[in-house]
Design a protein around this motif. Structure first.
Motif, PDB file in Angstrom:
ATOM      1  N   GLU A 120       0.845  -1.211   0.000  1.00 28.07           N
ATOM      2  CA  GLU A 120       0.000   0.000   0.000  1.00 28.07           C
ATOM      3  C   GLU A 120       0.877   1.257   0.000  1.00 28.07           C
ATOM      4  O   GLU A 120       0.605   2.230  -0.704  1.00 28.07           O
ATOM      5  N   MET A 121       1.983   1.182   0.731  1.00 28.57           N
ATOM      6  CA  MET A 121       2.908   2.318   0.728  1.00 28.57           C
ATOM      7  C   MET A 121       3.500   2.507  -0.670  1.00 28.57           C
ATOM      8  O   MET A 121       3.556   3.616  -1.202  1.00 28.57           O
ATOM      9  N   HIS A 122       3.917   1.402  -1.292  1.00 29.36           N
ATOM     10  CA  HIS A 122       4.481   1.503  -2.653  1.00 29.36           C
ATOM     11  C   HIS A 122       3.492   2.199  -3.596  1.00 29.36           C
ATOM     12  O   HIS A 122       3.864   3.094  -4.363  1.00 29.36           O
ATOM     13  N   ARG A 123       2.233   1.809  -3.507  1.00 30.16           N
ATOM     14  CA  ARG A 123       1.235   2.403  -4.418  1.00 30.16           C
ATOM     15  C   ARG A 123       1.111   3.903  -4.178  1.00 30.16           C
ATOM     16  O   ARG A 123       0.952   4.689  -5.113  1.00 30.16           O
ATOM     17  N   LEU A 124       1.237   4.314  -2.918  1.00 30.78           N
ATOM     18  CA  LEU A 124       1.140   5.755  -2.612  1.00 30.78           C
ATOM     19  C   LEU A 124       2.272   6.540  -3.269  1.00 30.78           C
ATOM     20  O   LEU A 124       2.113   7.690  -3.673  1.00 30.78           O
ATOM     21  N   LEU A 125       3.447   5.907  -3.368  1.00 31.23           N
ATOM     22  CA  LEU A 125       4.637   6.620  -3.875  1.00 31.23           C
ATOM     23  C   LEU A 125       4.487   7.028  -5.344  1.00 31.23           C
ATOM     24  O   LEU A 125       5.208   7.915  -5.820  1.00 31.23           O
ATOM     25  N   ALA A 126       3.560   6.396  -6.035  1.00 29.64           N
ATOM     26  CA  ALA A 126       3.439   6.647  -7.485  1.00 29.64           C
ATOM     27  C   ALA A 126       2.622   7.897  -7.796  1.00 29.64           C
ATOM     28  O   ALA A 126       2.623   8.381  -8.924  1.00 29.64           O
ATOM     29  N   ASP A 127       1.928   8.412  -6.792  1.00 30.08           N
ATOM     30  CA  ASP A 127       0.994   9.529  -7.050  1.00 30.08           C
ATOM     31  C   ASP A 127       1.218  10.689  -6.084  1.00 30.08           C
ATOM     32  O   ASP A 127       1.813  10.514  -5.029  1.00 30.08           O
ATOM     33  N   PRO A 128       0.719  11.870  -6.455  1.00 29.48           N
ATOM     34  CA  PRO A 128       0.742  12.980  -5.497  1.00 29.48           C
ATOM     35  C   PRO A 128       0.002  12.582  -4.227  1.00 29.48           C
ATOM     36  O   PRO A 128      -0.908  11.749  -4.287  1.00 29.48           O
ATOM     37  N   PRO A 129       0.339  13.127  -3.055  1.00 29.01           N
ATOM     38  CA  PRO A 129       1.351  14.166  -2.849  1.00 29.01           C
ATOM     39  C   PRO A 129       2.771  13.617  -2.716  1.00 29.01           C
ATOM     40  O   PRO A 129       3.711  14.381  -2.566  1.00 29.01           O
ATOM     41  N   TYR A 130       2.950  12.323  -2.753  1.00 30.52           N
ATOM     42  CA  TYR A 130       4.294  11.786  -2.463  1.00 30.52           C
ATOM     43  C   TYR A 130       5.187  11.821  -3.701  1.00 30.52           C
ATOM     44  O   TYR A 130       6.319  12.285  -3.657  1.00 30.52           O
ATOM     45  N   ALA A 131       4.644  11.380  -4.832  1.00 30.70           N
ATOM     46  CA  ALA A 131       5.488  11.244  -6.034  1.00 30.70           C
ATOM     47  C   ALA A 131       6.203  12.553  -6.371  1.00 30.70           C
ATOM     48  O   ALA A 131       7.370  12.567  -6.749  1.00 30.70           O
ATOM     49  N   ASP A 132       5.454  13.680  -6.180  1.00 32.36           N
ATOM     50  CA  ASP A 132       6.043  14.975  -6.578  1.00 32.36           C
ATOM     51  C   ASP A 132       7.162  15.405  -5.640  1.00 32.36           C
ATOM     52  O   ASP A 132       7.930  16.305  -5.935  1.00 32.36           O
ATOM     53  N   ARG A 133       7.228  14.776  -4.466  1.00 36.76           N
ATOM     54  CA  ARG A 133       8.233  15.229  -3.477  1.00 36.76           C
ATOM     55  C   ARG A 133       9.504  14.382  -3.529  1.00 36.76           C
ATOM     56  O   ARG A 133      10.443  14.603  -2.786  1.00 36.76           O
ATOM     57  N   ILE A 134       9.495  13.355  -4.377  1.00 40.53           N
ATOM     58  CA  ILE A 134      10.648  12.452  -4.403  1.00 40.53           C
ATOM     59  C   ILE A 134      11.535  12.779  -5.603  1.00 40.53           C
ATOM     60  O   ILE A 134      11.059  12.848  -6.733  1.00 40.53           O
ATOM     61  N   PRO A 135      12.823  13.014  -5.377  1.00 42.20           N
ATOM     62  CA  PRO A 135      13.753  13.330  -6.485  1.00 42.20           C
ATOM     63  C   PRO A 135      14.099  12.060  -7.262  1.00 42.20           C
ATOM     64  O   PRO A 135      15.182  11.495  -7.138  1.00 42.20           O
ATOM     65  N   TRP A 136      13.140  11.620  -8.079  1.00 45.08           N
ATOM     66  CA  TRP A 136      13.310  10.314  -8.750  1.00 45.08           C
ATOM     67  C   TRP A 136      14.557  10.281  -9.626  1.00 45.08           C
ATOM     68  O   TRP A 136      15.180   9.237  -9.784  1.00 45.08           O
ATOM     69  N   GLN A 137      14.935  11.438 -10.176  1.00 43.99           N
ATOM     70  CA  GLN A 137      16.114  11.470 -11.066  1.00 43.99           C
ATOM     71  C   GLN A 137      17.405  11.111 -10.330  1.00 43.99           C
ATOM     72  O   GLN A 137      18.381  10.724 -10.938  1.00 43.99           O
ATOM     73  N   GLN A 138      17.399  11.267  -9.006  1.00 39.06           N
ATOM     74  CA  GLN A 138      18.612  10.934  -8.234  1.00 39.06           C
ATOM     75  C   GLN A 138      18.392   9.722  -7.321  1.00 39.06           C
ATOM     76  O   GLN A 138      19.144   9.481  -6.383  1.00 39.06           O
ATOM     77  N   THR A 139      17.326   8.973  -7.611  1.00 37.99           N
ATOM     78  CA  THR A 139      16.966   7.848  -6.745  1.00 37.99           C
ATOM     79  C   THR A 139      17.369   6.518  -7.362  1.00 37.99           C
ATOM     80  O   THR A 139      17.167   6.309  -8.561  1.00 37.99           O
ATOM     81  N   HIS A 140      17.949   5.646  -6.534  1.00 38.90           N
ATOM     82  CA  HIS A 140      18.264   4.273  -6.954  1.00 38.90           C
ATOM     83  C   HIS A 140      17.469   3.309  -6.072  1.00 38.90           C
ATOM     84  O   HIS A 140      17.515   3.426  -4.841  1.00 38.90           O
ATOM     85  N   VAL A 141      16.757   2.389  -6.735  1.00 43.70           N
ATOM     86  CA  VAL A 141      15.939   1.416  -6.001  1.00 43.70           C
ATOM     87  C   VAL A 141      16.570   0.031  -6.095  1.00 43.70           C
ATOM     88  O   VAL A 141      16.792  -0.486  -7.203  1.00 43.70           O
ATOM     89  N   PHE A 142      16.886  -0.532  -4.946  1.00 44.13           N
ATOM     90  CA  PHE A 142      17.408  -1.894  -4.851  1.00 44.13           C
ATOM     91  C   PHE A 142      16.403  -2.732  -4.046  1.00 44.13           C
ATOM     92  O   PHE A 142      15.389  -2.210  -3.579  1.00 44.13           O
ATOM     93  N   TRP A 143      16.752  -4.021  -3.835  1.00 38.66           N
ATOM     94  CA  TRP A 143      15.911  -4.885  -3.015  1.00 38.66           C
ATOM     95  C   TRP A 143      16.725  -5.480  -1.872  1.00 38.66           C
ATOM     96  O   TRP A 143      17.920  -5.778  -2.049  1.00 38.66           O
ATOM     97  N   ALA A 144      16.076  -5.666  -0.739  1.00 42.39           N
ATOM     98  CA  ALA A 144      16.725  -6.348   0.391  1.00 42.39           C
ATOM     99  C   ALA A 144      16.740  -7.847   0.147  1.00 42.39           C
ATOM    100  O   ALA A 144      17.615  -8.561   0.643  1.00 42.39           O
ATOM    101  N   ASP A 145      15.761  -8.313  -0.629  1.00 36.21           N
ATOM    102  CA  ASP A 145      15.746  -9.730  -0.961  1.00 36.21           C
ATOM    103  C   ASP A 145      14.828  -9.975  -2.155  1.00 36.21           C
ATOM    104  O   ASP A 145      14.035  -9.118  -2.529  1.00 36.21           O
TER     105      ASP A 145
END
Ligand code: 6PG
Length: 246
Positions: free
Chosen positions: A48-73
Motif C-alpha cells: 500500500e505504501m508503494h502504491r502511494l509513492l506513485a501519485d501525489p502528494p508523495y510522487a512529486d516530493r521524491i527526487p526520482w532522477q537521483q533515486t536508486h531502487v534496490f531490493w533487500a531480498d
C-alpha cells in the motif's frame, strides 16, 4: 537502548507514514549528497505504501532522477510470477515512474543463484563506488518481519555464518519455499536508516518477542544499524501485545 517504536492506528496510516518517511529520506539524502539509495522488501505489508509513492502528494516530493531502487531480498522466480518482489513493486509504482528506469536494480533472478549474488554485489559496487573494502551505505532500507521473526530472506537458524566480503547471500526457505537472494546483516546494518513496517494481529507475538523479550536470536532482532537510525513502524493490531504483563 530503547527500540524506537511508532504505533499507528491502522495499515492505511502506516502506509502513509511509510511514504512520508520515504519522501523525507529521499529529499535529505539528495540534498546531502545528490543521491538516494533505498532497498525495498517484498511481502504484502509495504504494497500500500508503494502504491502511494506513485501519485501525489508523495510522487512529486521524491527526487526520482537521483533515486536508486534496490531490493533487500528476492525470490528466484520469474518477474511475472506473483511471488516476485520486483514484479509486485513494478506493478505497484515503478512502472508509473518512467524517469526511474535505469536506476531500478532488481536482483538478477535469471542467473544461477550464486552467480546472481555476485552480480548484484557488482551492481551495488557500480552504483555506490564504496572506498576500499567498505560496505555500501543505503540511505534507507525498508524491512518487514515474518511471524517466525525472519526479515528480508534471513530465516531463523539459516545462514547464520556470512562469507566475509560478500554482501548478498543465497538462501532457501520461506513461503514460498524457494531459492532466494538476500542482503546480509553486515550490509544492512550499515544503512543510515532502517524502518520496519509491521501490520496485523498475527504479528503481535513476534513483535513482542523481538521488542519486549529481546530474543536476539531472531533475524529481525539482529538488524541493529551500527551508526544509523532504526524505527519500528507498527499498527495497533501488531502492537497489541507490547503492553502484556508476561
Ligand atoms: C520476502 C520479504 C519478507 C517480508 C516478510 C513479511 O521477500 O519474503 O522481504 O521478509 O518482509 O515475510 O511479509 P508480509 O509483509 O507479507 O507479512
Amino acid at each position: 537502548m530503547e527500540t524506537p517504536i511508532v504505533i499507528v492506528k491502522n495499515p492505511g496510516r502506516l502506509a502513509r507514514m511509510g511514504a512520508e518517511i520515504f519522501c523525507q529520506a529521499a529529499s535529505a539524502s539528495v540534498q546531502l549528497k545528490g543521491r538516494f539509495a533505498v532497498a525495498l522488501s517484498g511481502g504484502s505489508t509495504p504494497r500500500e505504501m508503494h502504491r502511494l509513492l506513485a501519485d501525489p502528494p508523495y510522487a512529486d516530493r521524491i527526487p526520482w532522477q537521483q533515486t536508486h531502487v534496490f531490493w533487500a531480498d528476492e525470490r528466484m522466480v520469474p518477474v511475472n510470477d506473483p511471488a516476485s518482489n520486483y514484479g509486485a513493486a513494478r506493478r505497484d509504482f515503478l512502472a508509473k515512474i518512467p524517469t526511474l528506469s535505469d536506476r531500478v536494480h532488481p536482483m538478477p533472478v535469471h542467473l544461477p543463484p550464486a552467480e546472481g549474488a555476485g552480480a548484484y554485489q557488482r551492481e551495488m559496487e557500480r552504483v555506490f563506488k564504496p572506498a576500499g573494502n567498505r560496505y555500501p551505505v543505503f540511505d534507507l532500507i525498508l524491512l518487514g518481519v515474518g511471524t517466525d521473526g525472519h526479515t528480508a530472506s534471513l530465516f531463523p537458524g539459516k545462514n547464520t555464518r556470512e562469507t566475509k566480503g560478500r554482501w548478498v547471500q543465497v538462501v532457501k526457505g520461506g513461503n514460498p519455499k524457494v531459492l532466494r537472494l538476500s542482503l546480509t546483516y553486515s550490509l544492512m546494518n550499515r544503512a543510515r536508516q532502517i524502518v520496519f513496517l509491521v501490520c496485523g494481529r498475527e504479528k503481535a507475538s513476534i513483535v513482542r518477542e523481538i521488542i519486549v523479550e529481546r530474543n536476539s536470536s531472531l533475524p529481525a532482532a539482529k538488524i541493529r544499524p551500527l551508526n544509523g537510525q532504526i524505527t519500528w513502524l507498527i499498527d495497533s493490531a501488531a502492537a497489541a501485545r507490547l503492553q502484556d504483563e508476561s
